[in-house]
Design an enzyme around this catalytic site. Structure first.
Site, PDB file in Angstrom:
ATOM      1  N   GLY A  11       0.846  -1.199   0.000  1.00 20.27           N
ATOM      2  CA  GLY A  11       0.000   0.000   0.000  1.00 20.27           C
ATOM      3  C   GLY A  11       0.878   1.244   0.000  1.00 20.27           C
ATOM      4  N   ASP A  12       0.228   2.415  -0.139  1.00 16.80           N
ATOM      5  CA  ASP A  12       0.938   3.705  -0.162  1.00 16.80           C
ATOM      6  C   ASP A  12       1.970   3.788  -1.284  1.00 16.80           C
ATOM      7  OD1 ASP A  12      -0.394   4.342   2.288  1.00 16.80           O
ATOM      8  OD2 ASP A  12       1.083   3.108   3.320  1.00 16.80           O
ATOM      9  N   GLY A  14       1.471   5.209  -4.056  1.00 12.77           N
ATOM     10  CA  GLY A  14       1.224   6.405  -4.871  1.00 12.77           C
ATOM     11  C   GLY A  14       0.154   6.111  -5.922  1.00 12.77           C
ATOM     12  N   GLY A  16      -3.017   6.837  -5.798  1.00 17.98           N
ATOM     13  CA  GLY A  16      -3.915   7.976  -5.960  1.00 17.98           C
ATOM     14  C   GLY A  16      -3.410   8.903  -7.054  1.00 17.98           C
ATOM     15  N   ASN A  37      -9.842   3.102   5.645  1.00 21.48           N
ATOM     16  CA  ASN A  37      -8.676   2.676   6.427  1.00 21.48           C
ATOM     17  C   ASN A  37      -7.362   2.964   5.721  1.00 21.48           C
ATOM     18  OD1 ASN A  37      -9.838   0.774   4.660  1.00 21.48           O
ATOM     19  ND2 ASN A  37      -8.541  -0.837   5.452  1.00 21.48           N
ATOM     20  N   GLY A  39      -5.440   5.991   2.750  1.00 21.49           N
ATOM     21  CA  GLY A  39      -5.706   7.276   2.106  1.00 21.49           C
ATOM     22  C   GLY A  39      -4.902   7.446   0.845  1.00 21.49           C
ATOM     23  N   HIS A  40      -5.529   8.014  -0.146  1.00 19.87           N
ATOM     24  CA  HIS A  40      -4.798   8.424  -1.333  1.00 19.87           C
ATOM     25  C   HIS A  40      -4.505   9.902  -1.200  1.00 19.87           C
ATOM     26  CE1 HIS A  40      -5.279   4.798  -3.478  1.00 19.87           C
ATOM     27  NE2 HIS A  40      -6.566   4.912  -3.696  1.00 19.87           N
ATOM     28  N   THR A 129      -6.031  -0.126  11.652  1.00 16.53           N
ATOM     29  CA  THR A 129      -6.166   1.333  11.630  1.00 16.53           C
ATOM     30  C   THR A 129      -7.318   1.777  12.532  1.00 16.53           C
ATOM     31  OG1 THR A 129      -7.540   1.090   9.677  1.00 16.53           O
ATOM     32  CG2 THR A 129      -5.240   1.657   9.315  1.00 16.53           C
ATOM     33  N   GLY A 302      -1.467   9.247   9.959  1.00 14.59           N
ATOM     34  CA  GLY A 302      -0.310  10.035  10.366  1.00 14.59           C
ATOM     35  C   GLY A 302       0.800   9.199  10.993  1.00 14.59           C
ATOM     36  N   PRO A 304       4.098   7.015  11.478  1.00 11.69           N
ATOM     37  CA  PRO A 304       5.328   6.883  10.688  1.00 11.69           C
ATOM     38  C   PRO A 304       5.364   5.508  10.039  1.00 11.69           C
ATOM     39  CG  PRO A 304       5.840   7.166  13.034  1.00 11.69           C
ATOM     40  CD  PRO A 304       4.353   7.123  12.915  1.00 11.69           C
TER      41      PRO A 304
HETATM   42  P1  GDP Z   1      -1.571   5.666  -2.255  1.00 10.47           P
HETATM   43  O1  GDP Z   1      -2.483   5.271  -1.157  1.00 10.47           O
HETATM   44  O2  GDP Z   1      -1.020   4.495  -2.980  1.00 10.47           O
HETATM   45  O3  GDP Z   1      -2.145   6.710  -3.168  1.00 10.47           O
HETATM   46  O4  GDP Z   1      -0.312   6.314  -1.588  1.00 10.47           O
HETATM   47  P2  GDP Z   1      -0.121   7.687  -0.807  1.00 10.47           P
HETATM   48  O5  GDP Z   1      -1.334   8.486  -0.706  1.00 10.47           O
HETATM   49  O6  GDP Z   1       0.654   7.394   0.418  1.00 10.47           O
HETATM   50  O7  GDP Z   1       0.764   8.447  -1.866  1.00 10.47           O
HETATM   51  C1  GDP Z   1       2.055   8.511  -1.784  1.00 10.47           C
HETATM   52  C2  GDP Z   1       2.541   9.911  -1.515  1.00 10.47           C
HETATM   53  O8  GDP Z   1       3.637  10.131  -2.357  1.00 10.47           O
HETATM   54  C3  GDP Z   1       1.605  11.053  -1.815  1.00 10.47           C
HETATM   55  O9  GDP Z   1       1.895  12.110  -0.926  1.00 10.47           O
HETATM   56  C4  GDP Z   1       1.947  11.461  -3.243  1.00 10.47           C
HETATM   57  O10 GDP Z   1       1.665  12.798  -3.554  1.00 10.47           O
HETATM   58  C5  GDP Z   1       3.415  11.220  -3.235  1.00 10.47           C
HETATM   59  N1  GDP Z   1       3.972  10.780  -4.508  1.00 10.47           N
HETATM   60  C6  GDP Z   1       3.458   9.948  -5.436  1.00 10.47           C
HETATM   61  N2  GDP Z   1       4.330   9.723  -6.417  1.00 10.47           N
HETATM   62  C7  GDP Z   1       5.446  10.443  -6.102  1.00 10.47           C
HETATM   63  C8  GDP Z   1       6.724  10.613  -6.717  1.00 10.47           C
HETATM   64  O11 GDP Z   1       7.040  10.059  -7.731  1.00 10.47           O
HETATM   65  N3  GDP Z   1       7.614  11.411  -6.042  1.00 10.47           N
HETATM   66  C9  GDP Z   1       7.330  12.042  -4.885  1.00 10.47           C
HETATM   67  N4  GDP Z   1       8.267  12.803  -4.304  1.00 10.47           N
HETATM   68  N5  GDP Z   1       6.139  11.911  -4.288  1.00 10.47           N
HETATM   69  C10 GDP Z   1       5.218  11.111  -4.889  1.00 10.47           C
END
Ligand code: GDP
Length: 424
Positions: A11-12, A14, A16, A37, A39-40, A129, A302, A304
């Site tokens: 997850g996380d 990127g 979104g 649970n 977030g994008h 979460t 939030g 870490p």
């Molecule tokens: P998701 O749940 O998969 O969408 O993941 P997140 O919401 O945690 O998104 C990842 C974070 O990384 C977000 O704050 C995006 O704006 C940021 N992000 C996505 N792609 C990139 C990238 O290539 N470089 C940087 N620096 N930030 C990115």
């Protein structure tokens, strides 16, 4: 054209941001599993938005968004999330948002039960979460969940809720020694949201069937990643829903259709929120540096995030179970500070080299085996074409592509909408 966007890792990744980018070419964007649970985070010209429940397509006025039957929806959360977007000028109306009548509703007692169970588990906790997700999916399979469509008939809702309150109170009082549920309070809560959302709740399966027939371009947006999938993930440290692409047609209400393409979003290094085995985990200063560089703090909570180098064993497995056709590799810019970049190419389990992702105890005791490649060690955030990319970055991308056995089509070099390179 039916396109699915899913996570390859924990997850996380990127997703979104990739959905936001690819949704430009879509008519409809669908969320088909999970709840609030995760977030994008999407950054565009209107600002920074955190979306927990709403599909990322909501930020594009011409796109219709669907919350599918596979989701678990907390309407109080939806109300808050929508209010923040509306305040920023985003339209949210029955025209551009449709909620499946078969989606299950996360109620306040699911959140309460989630907290009670994590507290009971104490040192053995799953890292929930605490948004009520496991209890509400548990109820779905126990046939005790309230569905969005139940809100459209208050007499029927009252009858269902009576039975459910009696059953859940037995558990809350008997098992956790907490206060029994109050029918009147819950019914008032549901009635408030019935009034607010009744025009949004429709048979989204029918809506999407018609859309498929009309040749609309539909995108399915997943939450979390392959390694959190209830079947294929690091059970029991998984989510409670199916995060894989193959579930998209089912969780959207069109189980008979086939996806045309699956995009897997894969991060250039590893991150993980919560408990469970995480083989490549870094600790101390090394971890802090990567966490700081990547801003790795949970969008929903939030917290870490745990961080470490790229894990080939987990990611190749992620690509396989997702059936990914293409990869979008994100956050490559975060690695710009590294002179040498470690890649975990195999695990060591009981003295043996393992290259297929294990389960259970083998995964708990696996140790990473690394290879090191040269870093680019310069700012890459302005790269827009392959020619702009330093040769070490191109080599890193090619090496990962070869190792995970899937084509990398996009390389993301920054959070902004245009900060990416299309490789072919
Ligand atoms: P998701 O749940 O998969 O969408 O993941 P997140 O919401 O945690 O998104 C990842 C974070 O990384 C977000 O704050 C995006 O704006 C940021 N992000 C996505 N792609 C990139 C990238 O290539 N470089 C940087 N620096 N930030 C990115």
């Amino acid at each position: 054209m039916l396109t699915s966007i899913v996570g390859i890792n924990w997850g996380d990744e990127g997703k979104g941001r990739m959905v936001d980018l690819l949704s430009e070419q879509q008519d409809i964007v669908v969320r088909y599993q999970g709840g609030n649970n995760a977030g994008h985070t999407v950054i565009n010209e209107r600002g920074k938005f955190i979306l927990n429940l709403l599909p990322s397509g909501i930020l594009r006025p011409e796109v219709v968004c669907v919350m599918g039957n596979g989701m678990a929806i907390d309407l109080a959360h939806l109300e808050k999330e929508s209010a923040a977007l509306v305040a920023a000028g985003v339209e949210i109306s029955p025209r551009n948002l449709k909620i499946s009548d078969r989606a299950i509703l996360t109620l306040p007692y699911h959140v309460q039960l989630d907290c009670l169970e994590e507290e009971r588990l104490a040192g053995e906790k799953y890292g929930s979460t605490r948004r009520g997700i496991a209890p509400v999916y548990g109820d779905k399979y126990m046939k005790k969940a309230i569905r969005a469509g139940d809100l459209l008939d208050l007499d029927y809702l009252a009858k269902r809720l009576k039975g459910v309150v009696a059953y859940k109170s037995l558990m809350i009082e008997g098992v956790y020694k907490a206060e029994p549920l109050c029918f009147d309070e819950l019914f008032a809560w549901l009635k408030k949201y019935a009034e607010m959302y009744k025009d949004y709740i429709v048979d989204t399966g029918l809506y999407l069937t018609e859309a498929v027939k009309a040749g609309k371009r539909i995108m399915f947006e997943a939450q979390l990643g392959a390694l959190r999938d209830i079947d294929f993930g690091i059970y029991p440290y998984t989510s409670s829903s199916s995060t894989i692409a193959a579930y998209a047609p089912i969780g959207s209400g069109i189980p008979g259709v086939k996806l045309d393409e699956v995009y897997g979003v894969m991060k250039a290094y590893s991150t993980c929120v919560g408990e469970g085995p995480f083989t490549c985990e870094w600790f101390g200063e090394e971890a802090e540096e990567l966490r700081r560089a990547g801003g790795e703090y949970g969008a929903a909570t939030g917290r870490p995030r745990r961080v470490g180098p790229f894990d080939v064993v987990a990611s190749r497995y992620g690509c396989r179970v997702q059936g990914a056709d293409y990869i979008a590799l994100t956050k490559t810019d975060i690695l710009s500070y590294m002179k040498k970049i470690p890649i975990c190419v195999a695990y060591e389990v009981n003295g043996e080299r393992v290259t297929e992702f294990p389960t259970g105890q083998a995964l708990n005791i696996a140790k990473p085996i690394y290879e090191y490649v040269d870093g680019w060690n310069c700012d890459i955030s302005g790269c827009r074409t392959i020619e702009d990319m330093p040769k070490e970055l191109v080599s890193y991308v090619k090496r990962l592509e070869e190792l995970v056995d899937c084509k990398i089509k996009y390389v993301s070099v920054g959070a902004e909408r245009e900060a990416y390179v299309q490789m072919f």
